[in-house]
Structures are given as structure tokens and as C-alpha cells.
Design a protein around this motif. Structure first.
Motif, PDB file in Angstrom:
ATOM      1  N   ALA A  27      43.962  22.231  60.362  1.00 26.17           N
ATOM      2  CA  ALA A  27      45.003  22.204  61.397  1.00 26.17           C
ATOM      3  C   ALA A  27      45.071  23.551  62.097  1.00 26.17           C
ATOM      4  CB  ALA A  27      46.364  21.857  60.776  1.00 26.17           C
ATOM      5  N   PHE A  28      44.961  24.622  61.293  1.00 24.77           N
ATOM      6  CA  PHE A  28      44.962  25.970  61.887  1.00 24.77           C
ATOM      7  C   PHE A  28      43.739  26.176  62.772  1.00 24.77           C
ATOM      8  CE2 PHE A  28      45.927  30.313  62.462  1.00 24.77           C
ATOM      9  CZ  PHE A  28      44.739  31.011  62.386  1.00 24.77           C
ATOM     10  N   GLN A  29      42.599  25.689  62.323  1.00 30.09           N
ATOM     11  CA  GLN A  29      41.375  25.832  63.117  1.00 30.09           C
ATOM     12  C   GLN A  29      41.490  25.097  64.458  1.00 30.09           C
ATOM     13  OE1 GLN A  29      38.592  24.353  60.234  1.00 30.09           O
ATOM     14  NE2 GLN A  29      38.118  26.395  59.441  1.00 30.09           N
ATOM     15  N   VAL A  30      42.117  23.928  64.411  1.00 26.76           N
ATOM     16  CA  VAL A  30      42.323  23.148  65.643  1.00 26.76           C
ATOM     17  C   VAL A  30      43.250  23.908  66.590  1.00 26.76           C
ATOM     18  CG1 VAL A  30      43.425  21.062  66.559  1.00 26.76           C
ATOM     19  CG2 VAL A  30      41.855  20.893  64.617  1.00 26.76           C
ATOM     20  N   VAL A  31      44.319  24.475  66.032  1.00 23.26           N
ATOM     21  CA  VAL A  31      45.264  25.257  66.849  1.00 23.26           C
ATOM     22  C   VAL A  31      44.543  26.449  67.464  1.00 23.26           C
ATOM     23  CG1 VAL A  31      47.264  26.816  66.719  1.00 23.26           C
ATOM     24  CG2 VAL A  31      47.374  24.574  65.641  1.00 23.26           C
ATOM     25  N   HIS A  32      43.742  27.100  66.675  1.00 20.27           N
ATOM     26  CA  HIS A  32      43.029  28.299  67.129  1.00 20.27           C
ATOM     27  C   HIS A  32      42.084  27.962  68.279  1.00 20.27           C
ATOM     28  CE1 HIS A  32      40.038  31.614  66.922  1.00 20.27           C
ATOM     29  NE2 HIS A  32      41.138  32.320  66.703  1.00 20.27           N
ATOM     30  N   SER A  33      41.300  26.894  68.117  1.00 13.00           N
ATOM     31  CA  SER A  33      40.342  26.552  69.186  1.00 13.00           C
ATOM     32  C   SER A  33      41.075  26.010  70.412  1.00 13.00           C
ATOM     33  CB  SER A  33      39.300  25.567  68.687  1.00 13.00           C
ATOM     34  OG  SER A  33      39.900  24.358  68.323  1.00 13.00           O
ATOM     35  N   ALA A  34      42.184  25.285  70.180  1.00 12.27           N
ATOM     36  CA  ALA A  34      42.952  24.749  71.312  1.00 12.27           C
ATOM     37  C   ALA A  34      43.581  25.882  72.115  1.00 12.27           C
ATOM     38  CB  ALA A  34      44.036  23.792  70.809  1.00 12.27           C
ATOM     39  N   LEU A  35      44.050  26.888  71.406  1.00 17.73           N
ATOM     40  CA  LEU A  35      44.631  28.047  72.092  1.00 17.73           C
ATOM     41  C   LEU A  35      43.567  28.763  72.921  1.00 17.73           C
ATOM     42  CD1 LEU A  35      47.055  29.620  69.417  1.00 17.73           C
ATOM     43  CD2 LEU A  35      47.669  28.823  71.703  1.00 17.73           C
TER      44      LEU A  35
ATOM     45  N   GLU B 240      40.851  27.452  74.197  1.00 14.51           N
ATOM     46  CA  GLU B 240      40.432  26.616  75.342  1.00 14.51           C
ATOM     47  C   GLU B 240      41.495  26.559  76.427  1.00 14.51           C
ATOM     48  OE1 GLU B 240      39.343  22.718  73.938  1.00 14.51           O
ATOM     49  OE2 GLU B 240      37.793  23.554  72.625  1.00 14.51           O
ATOM     50  N   SER B 241      42.752  26.634  76.000  1.00 15.42           N
ATOM     51  CA  SER B 241      43.833  26.447  76.980  1.00 15.42           C
ATOM     52  C   SER B 241      44.031  27.660  77.860  1.00 15.42           C
ATOM     53  CB  SER B 241      45.145  26.125  76.249  1.00 15.42           C
ATOM     54  OG  SER B 241      45.559  27.264  75.508  1.00 15.42           O
ATOM     55  N   GLY B 242      43.474  28.809  77.480  1.00  7.54           N
ATOM     56  CA  GLY B 242      43.672  30.025  78.267  1.00  7.54           C
ATOM     57  C   GLY B 242      44.985  30.718  77.971  1.00  7.54           C
ATOM     58  N   PHE B 243      45.655  30.283  76.902  1.00  3.38           N
ATOM     59  CA  PHE B 243      46.959  30.862  76.570  1.00  3.38           C
ATOM     60  C   PHE B 243      46.840  32.356  76.308  1.00  3.38           C
ATOM     61  CE2 PHE B 243      51.234  30.813  74.997  1.00  3.38           C
ATOM     62  CZ  PHE B 243      51.265  31.731  73.950  1.00  3.38           C
ATOM     63  N   ALA B 244      45.776  32.742  75.617  1.00  2.00           N
ATOM     64  CA  ALA B 244      45.593  34.153  75.274  1.00  2.00           C
ATOM     65  C   ALA B 244      45.415  34.999  76.533  1.00  2.00           C
ATOM     66  CB  ALA B 244      44.390  34.306  74.341  1.00  2.00           C
ATOM     67  N   GLN B 245      44.636  34.442  77.478  1.00  6.17           N
ATOM     68  CA  GLN B 245      44.414  35.175  78.728  1.00  6.17           C
ATOM     69  C   GLN B 245      45.706  35.341  79.512  1.00  6.17           C
ATOM     70  OE1 GLN B 245      42.474  32.812  77.600  1.00  6.17           O
ATOM     71  NE2 GLN B 245      40.403  33.647  77.509  1.00  6.17           N
TER      72      GLN B 245
ATOM     73  N   LEU C   6      48.281  39.042  80.349  1.00  5.70           N
ATOM     74  CA  LEU C   6      48.793  39.556  81.640  1.00  5.70           C
ATOM     75  C   LEU C   6      50.009  40.465  81.447  1.00  5.70           C
ATOM     76  CD1 LEU C   6      48.555  36.396  83.940  1.00  5.70           C
ATOM     77  CD2 LEU C   6      47.237  38.508  84.162  1.00  5.70           C
ATOM     78  N   ILE C   7      50.740  40.248  80.382  1.00  8.13           N
ATOM     79  CA  ILE C   7      51.917  41.082  80.088  1.00  8.13           C
ATOM     80  C   ILE C   7      51.513  42.542  79.968  1.00  8.13           C
ATOM     81  CG2 ILE C   7      53.690  41.591  78.345  1.00  8.13           C
ATOM     82  CD1 ILE C   7      53.763  38.619  77.695  1.00  8.13           C
ATOM     83  N   PHE C   8      50.311  42.771  79.439  1.00  6.54           N
ATOM     84  CA  PHE C   8      49.856  44.138  79.208  1.00  6.54           C
ATOM     85  C   PHE C   8      49.062  44.664  80.411  1.00  6.54           C
ATOM     86  CE2 PHE C   8      51.334  43.867  74.996  1.00  6.54           C
ATOM     87  CZ  PHE C   8      51.022  42.588  74.550  1.00  6.54           C
ATOM     88  N   SER C   9      48.289  43.740  81.060  1.00 11.83           N
ATOM     89  CA  SER C   9      47.431  44.188  82.172  1.00 11.83           C
ATOM     90  C   SER C   9      48.210  44.273  83.481  1.00 11.83           C
ATOM     91  CB  SER C   9      46.232  43.250  82.333  1.00 11.83           C
ATOM     92  OG  SER C   9      46.679  41.939  82.629  1.00 11.83           O
TER      93      SER C   9
ATOM     94  N   ILE D 178      56.809  29.348  82.315  1.00 11.14           N
ATOM     95  CA  ILE D 178      56.421  27.930  82.437  1.00 11.14           C
ATOM     96  C   ILE D 178      54.916  27.789  82.231  1.00 11.14           C
ATOM     97  CG2 ILE D 178      56.230  25.987  84.059  1.00 11.14           C
ATOM     98  CD1 ILE D 178      58.982  26.879  85.182  1.00 11.14           C
ATOM     99  N   MET D 179      54.167  28.699  82.807  1.00 12.06           N
ATOM    100  CA  MET D 179      52.718  28.663  82.690  1.00 12.06           C
ATOM    101  C   MET D 179      52.287  28.824  81.239  1.00 12.06           C
ATOM    102  SD  MET D 179      50.089  31.151  84.719  1.00 12.06           S
ATOM    103  CE  MET D 179      50.600  32.572  83.824  1.00 12.06           C
ATOM    104  N   LEU D 180      52.965  29.758  80.538  1.00 12.96           N
ATOM    105  CA  LEU D 180      52.647  29.966  79.121  1.00 12.96           C
ATOM    106  C   LEU D 180      52.924  28.697  78.311  1.00 12.96           C
ATOM    107  CD1 LEU D 180      53.930  33.502  77.978  1.00 12.96           C
ATOM    108  CD2 LEU D 180      51.584  32.666  78.007  1.00 12.96           C
TER     109      LEU D 180
END
Lengths: 186, 137
Positions: free
Chosen positions: B59-67, B69-74, B78-81, B95-97
Motif C-alpha cells: 500500500a505504501f509502495q502504491v502511494v509512493h508511486s502514485a505521488l 506520477e501525480s506531480g504532487f512532489a513537484q 514550488l513552496i521553496f522555489s 486546490i492544485m495540491l
């Protein structure tokens, strides 16, 4: 908690108050021990079987129908536990006055149940004599007499506890008294 | 007639149970409860705990790969960049997050964690019942 009814104690126990179980068991420890002791006829086995009875009561407490009489329910368990114990020991329980077919020549030869002569009650060794005589009766006859005269159960309650028809209990009571009378007279 | 017999039986002493019989009965019941716990509940919760750990890993692996793919990390970076832009458009950013979160995968992962913790809680509680001392008074 000592004033609580059996049903209230059971309800409290099932709702999570573990202390009520000890109160309930304490209430019936002496009557059940007495019943088992008299059914089996010895103190050592009575102690073990009494423990078995209360463990079974505890295990089945959730299934107990609270519309029924708790006292007769636990005596039923006690009777069945005693029977299981005797079966395991392969003890053939019989009265020396009964044939294998259940015929009892002692009871059958006495037409009428008459009152006890007063001199029997005045004997100083009445307790020992009665204990010895009761041992000569079969467990089925003993149990009916003890439940009625010592534990003060009605015939209906005895019938429920022993899971037998009431007329069988009454008939057994009468025959037991007849045999008892004859044995006391000899 | 029957009164005579009642008087007769009044002479018969009621057998007295041994003084420690109540204690023995209660100890037997505690023992039975412990045995039942050992036999059924503890293994059930132990299996539940192990099973939920085994489910939590994928389940964690699925969450990790989904995150990933979704671009959530990118989006989050933006908060820092570009903090000024994020502050200027903070409501759209939130909303985007939220939209980029893989909600279902996260919920499944949290359920497995919850099941793991609950199984552990009940297993520990039953373990304490098993190890609790017998009454000695």
C-alpha cells in the motif's frame, strides 16, 4: 452487590463488571457443592466436580435465557456434570434394592407411605443414620429428596433442573420416601 | 406426613465446602479465560497484525508511486522555489495540491496502518491477560 438479584448480577457481569461473577458464584457455592457431594458421595471428587460445574456456568452465561430460573439452570448443569463424571469413571450406579430393569422390590412391596414414627426423629444418632440410609438409595432418588427437603426446590423446579417430567419427579419422590421409611424401620 | 420428613431432613447437616473452594473456582475460571485467549484471540490478533503489515508495505509502495506520477512532489517544491508566487495564489495552490493527491491510495494505506495498530493494541491487551497473576487470597 449482595442484595442484587441473580439476573442483575448476570446483567452486570455481561456488561463488563467482572466482580459480580464472584458474588454470583459465592451465592451458589454451598448449595451446588452440597448437591454434588450428595450425588457423588465423596468430598474429594465433589470439590473437583463443583469447580467443573462453575466453569461450565461461566462458559455458558452468555447463552443463559434470562426469562428462565437461574437456580434450576445451574442445578441442571450440576446434575449433567455429575453424570458425565460418573460415566467417565464408568461407575455403575445402582441401588442394591433395584434390579437392572429398574424394578425396586423395596418400594414395590409397600403399599402406603405412612408418617414417620416420632421415636425415629428423637434418636440421637439420627444424622448419621439418615446419612447412611441415604447412601443406599440410588442417586436419582437421593437427588430428589435433597433438592426438595434441603435445597427447598418445588417439584416443578426439580423437574426443570433434572430435565424430567414433573410426574416422574413426584413418583420418584414418593418411591424414595417409601424406601427411606423402610430402611429407617429396619 | 410430609412435615415429618421435613423435620427428618433438617437433621441432615449440609456439607460444608472447603474454605478455599471459591478461590479455586475463580482461579479455574481465570485459567480458562487465559487458555481461551491463548488459543483463539491472541493468534487472531497476531495474524491480523502481521497481515496488516504485509498489506501496508505494498500500500505504501502504491502511494509512493502514485505521488510520483501525480506531480504532487513537484507542486510542493514550488513552496521553496517560488514562495512569492505560491503566497500570491495560495488558494489555487492548495486546490492544485489537493487535486494532485492520490486520495484512494492514501486512504487504503491509512486503513492498513489503522488495522495494524488496532491488532497490536488487542494483542498487547490479551498478552497482559495471559501473563496476569492468579488470585492468591
Amino acid at each position: 452487590m449482595a442484595d442484587y438479584s441473580d439476573e442483575q448480577l448476570i446483567k452486570d457481569y455481561l456488561e463488563g463488571n467482572k466482580q459480580t461473577l464472584e458474588v454470583l458464584i459465592g451465592r451458589y457455592l454451598k448449595p451446588i457443592y452440597g448437591f454434588v457431594y450428595r450425588y457423588l458421595g465423596d468430598a474429594h471428587n465433589a470439590e473437583d466436580v463443583t469447580q467443573d460445574v462453575f466453569v461450565k456456568i461461566w462458559r455458558n452465561l452468555k447463552k443463559f435465557d434470562r426469562d428462565k430460573n437461574f437456580k434450576t439452570w445451574i442445578f441442571t448443569i450440576a446434575k449433567n456434570t455429575c453424570l458425565d463424571f460418573l460415566k467417565k469413571k464408568r461407575t455403575v450406579v445402582f441401588s442394591e434394592y433395584e434390579t437392572e430393569d429398574g424394578e425396586n422390590y423395596l418400594a414395590d412391596n409397600i403399599a402406603d407411605l405412612s408418617p414417620l414414627p416420632p421415636e425415629i426423629l428423637e434418636r440421637t444418632d439420627i444424622a448419621q443414620m439418615l446419612s447412611a440410609v441415604m447412601q443406599k438409595l440410588s442417586p436419582e432418588h437421593r437427588v430428589v429428596l435433597f433438592l426438595h427437603y434441603n435445597d427447598h426446590l418445588t417439584f416443578r423446579e426439580i423437574a426443570e433442573a433434572l430435565e424430567e417430567p414433573i410426574h416422574t419427579v413426584k413418583s420418584r419422590h414418593r418411591r424414595a420416601l417409601i424406601m427411606l421409611r423402610k430402611l429407617l424401620d429396619t | 406426613m410430609l412435615t415429618n420428613y421435613e423435620k427428618l431432613f433438617a437433621h441432615l447437616p449440609m456439607p460444608e465446602p472447603p474454605e478455599d473452594l471459591l478461590n479455586k473456582v475463580m482461579n479455574r475460571i481465570y485459567l480458562e479465560r487465559r487458555l481461551w485467549t491463548l488459543k483463539w484471540r491472541l493468534p487472531s490478533f497476531a495474524i491480523g497484525f502481521i497481515g496488516s503489515i504485509m498489506a501496508a508495505v505494498p500500500a505504501f509502495q502504491v502511494v509512493h508511486s502514485a505521488l510520483a506520477e501525480s506531480g504532487f512532489a513537484q507542486f510542493l517544491s514550488l513552496i521553496f522555489s517560488d514562495p512569492r508566487e505560491v503566497l500570491a495564489y495560495w488558494d489555487s495552490f492548495i486546490i492544485m495540491l489537493l487535486e494532485s493527491l492520490p486520495a484512494i491510495s492514501i486512504v487504503v494505506f491509512l486503513v492498513t496502518i489503522f488495522a495494524m495498530l488496532e491488532s497490536l493494541k488487542y494483542a498487547v491487551r490479551d498478552f497482559r491477560v495471559v501473563l496476569s497473576p492468579l488470585k492468591t487470597n
